[in-house]
Design a protein around this motif. Structure first.
Motif, PDB file in Angstrom:
ATOM      1  N   ALA A 349       1.034 -12.166  12.605  1.00  9.64           N
ATOM      2  CA  ALA A 349       1.763 -11.226  13.453  1.00  9.64           C
ATOM      3  C   ALA A 349       3.080 -10.782  12.819  1.00  9.64           C
ATOM      4  O   ALA A 349       3.704  -9.833  13.295  1.00  9.64           O
ATOM      5  N   THR A 350       3.499 -11.426  11.737  1.00  9.17           N
ATOM      6  CA  THR A 350       4.781 -11.054  11.144  1.00  9.17           C
ATOM      7  C   THR A 350       4.610 -10.094   9.959  1.00  9.17           C
ATOM      8  O   THR A 350       5.574  -9.805   9.262  1.00  9.17           O
ATOM      9  N   SER A 351       3.386  -9.612   9.743  1.00  6.89           N
ATOM     10  CA  SER A 351       3.153  -8.682   8.641  1.00  6.89           C
ATOM     11  C   SER A 351       3.395  -7.243   9.070  1.00  6.89           C
ATOM     12  O   SER A 351       3.065  -6.863  10.186  1.00  6.89           O
ATOM     13  N   THR A 352       3.903  -6.445   8.155  1.00 10.97           N
ATOM     14  CA  THR A 352       3.996  -5.011   8.426  1.00 10.97           C
ATOM     15  C   THR A 352       2.645  -4.370   8.114  1.00 10.97           C
ATOM     16  O   THR A 352       1.766  -5.001   7.522  1.00 10.97           O
ATOM     17  N   VAL A 353       2.521  -3.096   8.512  1.00 11.96           N
ATOM     18  CA  VAL A 353       1.294  -2.360   8.254  1.00 11.96           C
ATOM     19  C   VAL A 353       0.998  -2.347   6.747  1.00 11.96           C
ATOM     20  O   VAL A 353      -0.114  -2.633   6.308  1.00 11.96           O
ATOM     21  N   TRP A 354       2.010  -2.058   5.971  1.00 14.57           N
ATOM     22  CA  TRP A 354       1.818  -1.962   4.509  1.00 14.57           C
ATOM     23  C   TRP A 354       1.364  -3.305   3.937  1.00 14.57           C
ATOM     24  O   TRP A 354       0.399  -3.389   3.175  1.00 14.57           O
ATOM     25  N   GLN A 355       2.057  -4.378   4.346  1.00 15.85           N
ATOM     26  CA  GLN A 355       1.709  -5.710   3.828  1.00 15.85           C
ATOM     27  C   GLN A 355       0.305  -6.131   4.260  1.00 15.85           C
ATOM     28  O   GLN A 355      -0.438  -6.742   3.484  1.00 15.85           O
ATOM     29  N   SER A 356      -0.049  -5.778   5.502  1.00 15.07           N
ATOM     30  CA  SER A 356      -1.378  -6.151   6.001  1.00 15.07           C
ATOM     31  C   SER A 356      -2.458  -5.538   5.128  1.00 15.07           C
ATOM     32  O   SER A 356      -3.421  -6.208   4.753  1.00 15.07           O
ATOM     33  N   ILE A 357      -2.300  -4.260   4.819  1.00 14.47           N
ATOM     34  CA  ILE A 357      -3.311  -3.585   4.009  1.00 14.47           C
ATOM     35  C   ILE A 357      -3.322  -4.163   2.591  1.00 14.47           C
ATOM     36  O   ILE A 357      -4.374  -4.465   2.031  1.00 14.47           O
ATOM     37  N   ALA A 358      -2.143  -4.369   2.042  1.00 15.82           N
ATOM     38  CA  ALA A 358      -2.057  -4.878   0.670  1.00 15.82           C
ATOM     39  C   ALA A 358      -2.691  -6.263   0.539  1.00 15.82           C
ATOM     40  O   ALA A 358      -3.266  -6.602  -0.500  1.00 15.82           O
TER      41      ALA A 358
END
Lengths: 488, 493
Positions: A349-358
């Motif tokens: 839950a602490t990931s940003t959209v960009w980090q999640s995709i990466a």
């Protein structure tokens, strides 16, 4: 008599956005509402405010019927239910469901219901009838942790129908339910209404309980009353556009054989979850995997994704290699992209959209590495393709559910995997969102990606699917091409 | 058996205490290759045993479990854990003679008996791994000279070791090779491969020695990690109740406060934690913690001295021989404290409120972390080791208190840690009696900022900030946390 609910001048802001703008709503006694409309329009927030789970500026007055024998309370059944183990922790990783030791840390369905019944002063017999009606009785002695997402939803519905609060609000009531369970649920909701419960259902589904008699949607932060369900506005249609270049090439297959299972069986103690499964998937095939709730679909997929500890005691091949011949689970995951409701629950839950995709490049839940330039450029490109650029640095959990699902879809395809596993990817999404999502899957499928798709409703599937495997009580009951199944 | 450390000449004692190197990621580029195709047998299948085994197998390695005959015949939990996850399980006699790597993951107390049973069965040139050096260093266990002895010690509970691995990450890990038992020179390569198999290489690995691990681990767990958290929690609760604060509120503030407060340590160290306070509150917490450091320093030194001389392990082993008389008595006493018996009240406490209303715990944590670190470094332990065994682990232990109070903390930690924790607590409470007499609810139970206009002397504040930020635990902590930037803070709850 005063109306049951009277809301005036309700205002709610989320960060810079005005979600509810001077909203007013009156619910008279005897009214049962459907609240529909676009994702992110504020439906869930409004429901939470009525249930006093969220505060907002404005006036909310609830006038319960004092003569009624039903509890004077508002019960809100959330679209998603996060359970906790005995110690109150909610951070298990979803894979832990399959590890024997961990399961014992949550309570059983029966214990949970007994506790609830005692707390609310309810007769347990009534709960047993509801479980029977929703085809849930067999799971009475299961650990909460072992339940599939659809089963969790049923447990929440059993609790709600058992309590019979004067006002019952259900967010996405049909999430994760198969066709039969949906019909039964509608019957039970009608019975609850007959007993004096008033309903607010939040969804865009078409088959509703007969007792629904009022319709509305939220438009520009205000409630708009409609004459029928057909007037609910349809969100904009997606323009088909070109996939990024790196997804327009055939995935780099290492073997033409994606998976081959030979008499695969899984049991937990006395419970047989999979029985003698024989199944072969070749590169580029598009499969539909079906079966009622609890038939073993998720367990089957966990074997393919390297997540199941009992993999090592079974005879099967993944991407041309025998499972358990010295490969690591990371070697397996490299070939696949997976999305499922459970995976979504447990996602960082602490990931940003960009980090999640990466993080999809490394198959990790959350990003722990620096991306080289070539990879981060791909992330940017895909974010652009999914029209998520404005949300790039937002926390994943701050997005509406439908957008979160898109982010996780982007994550699963970022490496152009050989095998894409989509386990009920549209659960919790409404019809428009589902159509949008499936259109994307069709676009992705063109270049030879292998797909295994789990879905319940024939009307809401991508059109690329060509073969079907069906499970029932852990056994394969059908393997066929989709043309055959249409004729049957 | 003689205490191994005490048999060494001073130069060798210092030499082994000083082994300490934060390993670069590139040192693990060979992955699990050193263990590929080797037969790994884990002895014991509790939380560490099972979860490490699951990780090693999922990393492509060949893992089985050796259990005692009775455990198999009676189908005990260890047998169920292993078989229900489809591991090969057998007796010592069946599995050990062909094992290339034997991993001992039984409780500390059983090590001597386990090793005496295991060693004769091990083949020539095999490797034996520990996750704690007590048996080798304090009990002086002698291992056959052809056997390689290594240590791989993940710095988290077993369930974390597993859940972080499946997320694609790992937990910080300490590895070591015993210099008396590295006949083929392969120890380090094997320890590194084992560490990769559990995912530890992704989260920061410290190369240590058996001696440095034991002497710092014992010190940390007895003082700041468990002992002081227990003493501070009990004293804080009793003080609040004495002064008329609602017992339910006090119980909740103490149970969860220690977790919230120490969480701030993870990211910003002691100064990061102190920065969560207002200026006036920070000055007060600083003054209290300075006073606490003066009072408690001799006790910290006594613990370190007894650990170094072997006196601590000698008395603890006496208690083992005496049927755990002291341990059981102290455990029962802890269970009877008012804090332990009062359930947390159904009140909402916001995150910042835990800092504002529980300033005393902030002072305890700062004093304890700095004292433990200073005392270890004075005794010859390297700052990096001392950092791991003090500041780094404090939030991990605090998390267990949040779950189920002191009972849970003492259940999760090892018997050795539990014994040392009570030993410290017994001595520390009377030591702080006078200090606690002066304590009122403004620093524990109520918001310290209330009724104050927030103004402080600027020069004093600057001086305090400078002391906090220039403490050696902050300097080494900043360096180590930076080396871990690519990784994420370990989730503990």
């Amino acid at each position: 008599m005063e109306p049951l609910v009277r809301i005036t001048g309700l205002n709610l802001r989320y960060q810079q956005k005005q979600v509810l703008n001077n909203l007013g709503w009156t619910i008279q006694h005897g009214e049962n509402w459907l609240l529909g409309g676009a994702s992110g329009s504020g439906k869930t927030s409004l429901a939470k405010i009525i249930a006093e789970m969220q505060s907002a500026a404005g006036e909310l007055k609830i006038d319960f019927n004092k003569k009624s024998r039903l509890p004077a309370e508002v019960l809100f059944v959330e679209s998603w239910y996060r359970f906790k183990n005995i110690e109150g922790l909610s951070n298990f990783y979803y894979q832990q469901r399959y590890t024997s030791l961990q399961a014992n840390e949550t309570v059983t369905v029966k214990a949970e219901l007994q506790h609830y019944g005692k707390d609310k002063n309810l007769e347990f017999e009534e709960a047993e009838k509801l479980m029977e009606a929703l085809n849930f009785s067999a799971l009475k002695n299961s650990q909460l942790l072992e339940l599939s997402s659809g089963e969790h939803k049923k447990l929440q519905l059993v609790k709600a129908l058992w309590l019979k609060p004067q006002l019952l609000i259900i967010d996405q009531p049909y999430t994760g339910l198969d066709a039969l369970s949906r019909r039964k649920l509608n019957g039970l909701l009608d019975e609850a209404v007959a007993a004096g419960v008033q309903l607010i259902l939040i969804c865009n589904d078409k088959e509703l309980p007969a007792s629904i008699n009022c319709y509305a949607e939220i438009e520009n932060g205000q409630l708009k009353r409609l004459d029928s369900q057909d007037e609910i506005s349809v969100s904009y249609q997606r323009q088909s556009k070109d996939l990024p270049d790196f997804l327009q090439v055939r995935p780099g297959y290492t073997s033409d054989e994606i998976l081959r299972m030979i008499d695969v069986s899984i049991r937990y103690g006395d419970k047989q979850v999979l029985k003698n499964i024989n199944w072969e998937v070749r590169a580029g095939e598009k499969w539909l995997l079906q079966g009622p709730n609890g038939s073993g679909k998720s367990t089957l997929l966990s074997l393919i994704n390297g997540d199941h500890p009992q993999s090592y005691a079974n005879n099967f091949y993944l991407f041309g290699n025998k499972r358990g011949s010295g490969e690591s689970i990371w070697d397996i995951k490299q070939h696949t992209g997976i999305i499922s409701p459970e995976f979504h629950w447990y996602f960082d839950a602490t990931s940003t959209v960009w980090q999640s995709i990466a993080s999809g490049f490394y198959d990790s839940v959350g990003l722990y590495r620096q991306l080289p330039f070539s990879k981060s450029a791909k992330v940017d490109e895909l974010i652009e393709f999914f029209e998520l650029t404005e949300h790039k640095n937002d926390l994943l959990s701050a997005l509406p559910l439908g957008k979160q699902r898109l982010v996780l879809l982007a994550r699963t395809i970022i490496k152009n995997p050989e095998l894409l596993i989509l386990d009920e990817p549209c659960q919790g999404l409404d019809q428009q969102q589902t159509a949008y999502f499936n259109q994307l899957v069709d676009e992705l499928s063109v270049n030879g990606m292998t797909i295994i798709y789990v879905g319940h409703f024939a009307s809401a599937l991508p059109s690329c699917l060509e073969k079907r495997i069906e499970l029932n009580e852990g056994e394969v009951v059908a393997i066929e091409t989709l043309a055959e199944s249409c004729l049957a | 058996m003689a205490n191994y450390f005490n048999t060494l000449p001073l130069r060798e004692q210092l030499n082994q205490l000083g082994v300490c190197e934060f390993m670069d990621n590139s040192e693990f580029s060979d992955g699990v290759n050193a263990l590929k195709g080797k037969k790994i047998v884990i002895v014991g299948c509790g939380a560490q045993g099972l979860n490490q085994g699951l990780n090693l197998r999922d990393s492509g390695l060949d893992v089985s479990y050796a259990l005692r005959k009775e455990a198999i015949e009676q189908k005990r939990d260890s047998w169920k854990n292993a078989t229900s996850n489809n591991f090969n399980v057998g007796t010592y006699e069946e599995l050990l003679p062909t094992a290339d790597l034997v991993i001992n993951l039984t409780p500390d107390k059983q090590h001597t008996a386990v090793i005496n049973a295991v060693m004769p069965l091990m083949k020539q040139g095999a490797t034996l791994s520990y996750s704690h050096g007590f048996n080798i260093v304090e009990e002086g266990m002698q291992i056959r000279k052809d056997i390689t002895v290594i240590m791989v010690a993940p710095k988290s509970p077993g369930s974390e070791v597993r859940s972080e691995y499946v997320r694609g990450f790992g937990v910080p890990t300490l590895i070591a090779v015993h210099p008396e038992n590295d006949p083929e020179g392969k120890g380090l390569a094997w320890a590194k491969a084992y560490c990769v198999g559990t995912g530890g290489h992704r989260a920061g690995v410290l190369l240590s020695s058996f001696v440095a691990e034991v002497k710092s681990d014992l010190m940390g767990e007895q003082t700041i990690l468990c002992g002081l958290l227990q003493t501070g929690s009990i004293l804080s609760f009793d003080k609040m109740v004495e002064k008329g604060i609602d017992a339910g509120y006090a119980s909740k503030l103490v149970q969860y406060g220690v977790e919230v407060i120490t969480e701030a340590l993870k990211h910003g160290g002691v100064s990061g934690m102190m920065d969560r306070l207002s200026n006036v509150a920070k000055v007060k917490a600083f003054e209290l913690s300075e006073e606490l450091k003066d009072i408690m320093r001799p006790l910290f030194q006594k613990h370190q001295d007894d650990i170094m001389s072997g006196e601590f392990s000698r008395t603890m082993m006496e208690d083992w021989a005496n049927g755990d008389a002291n341990l059981l008595k102290w455990r029962a006493e802890t269970g009877e404290t008012a804090f332990e018996k009062t359930p947390a009240g159904d009140v909402k406490i916001g995150e910042q409120e835990y800092f504002d209303n529980y300033l005393l715990m902030v002072a305890f944590v700062r004093a304890g972390v700095e004292l433990a670190f200073e005392t270890m470094v004075e005794a010859g332990i390297k700052p990096e080791s001392a950092y791991y065994e003090s500041l780094h682990e404090t939030p991990l232990i605090a998390n267990t208190i949040a779950r189920k109070k002191l009972f849970e903390m003492n259940r999760v930690i090892s018997d050795t840690a539990e014994y040392g924790c009570y030993l410290f607590d017994q001595a520390c409470k009377p030591l702080l009696a006078d200090f606690m007499k002066k304590i009122d609810t403004d620093v524990v139970g109520k918001n310290y900022n209330e009724g104050k206009d927030g103004s402080v002397d600027n020069q004093q504040l600057v001086a305090i900030n400078e002391v906090l930020r220039n403490h050696p635990v902050e300097i080494v902590g900043t360096k180590l946390r930076k080396a871990m930037t690519a990784m994420k803070a370990i989730k503990t709850a």
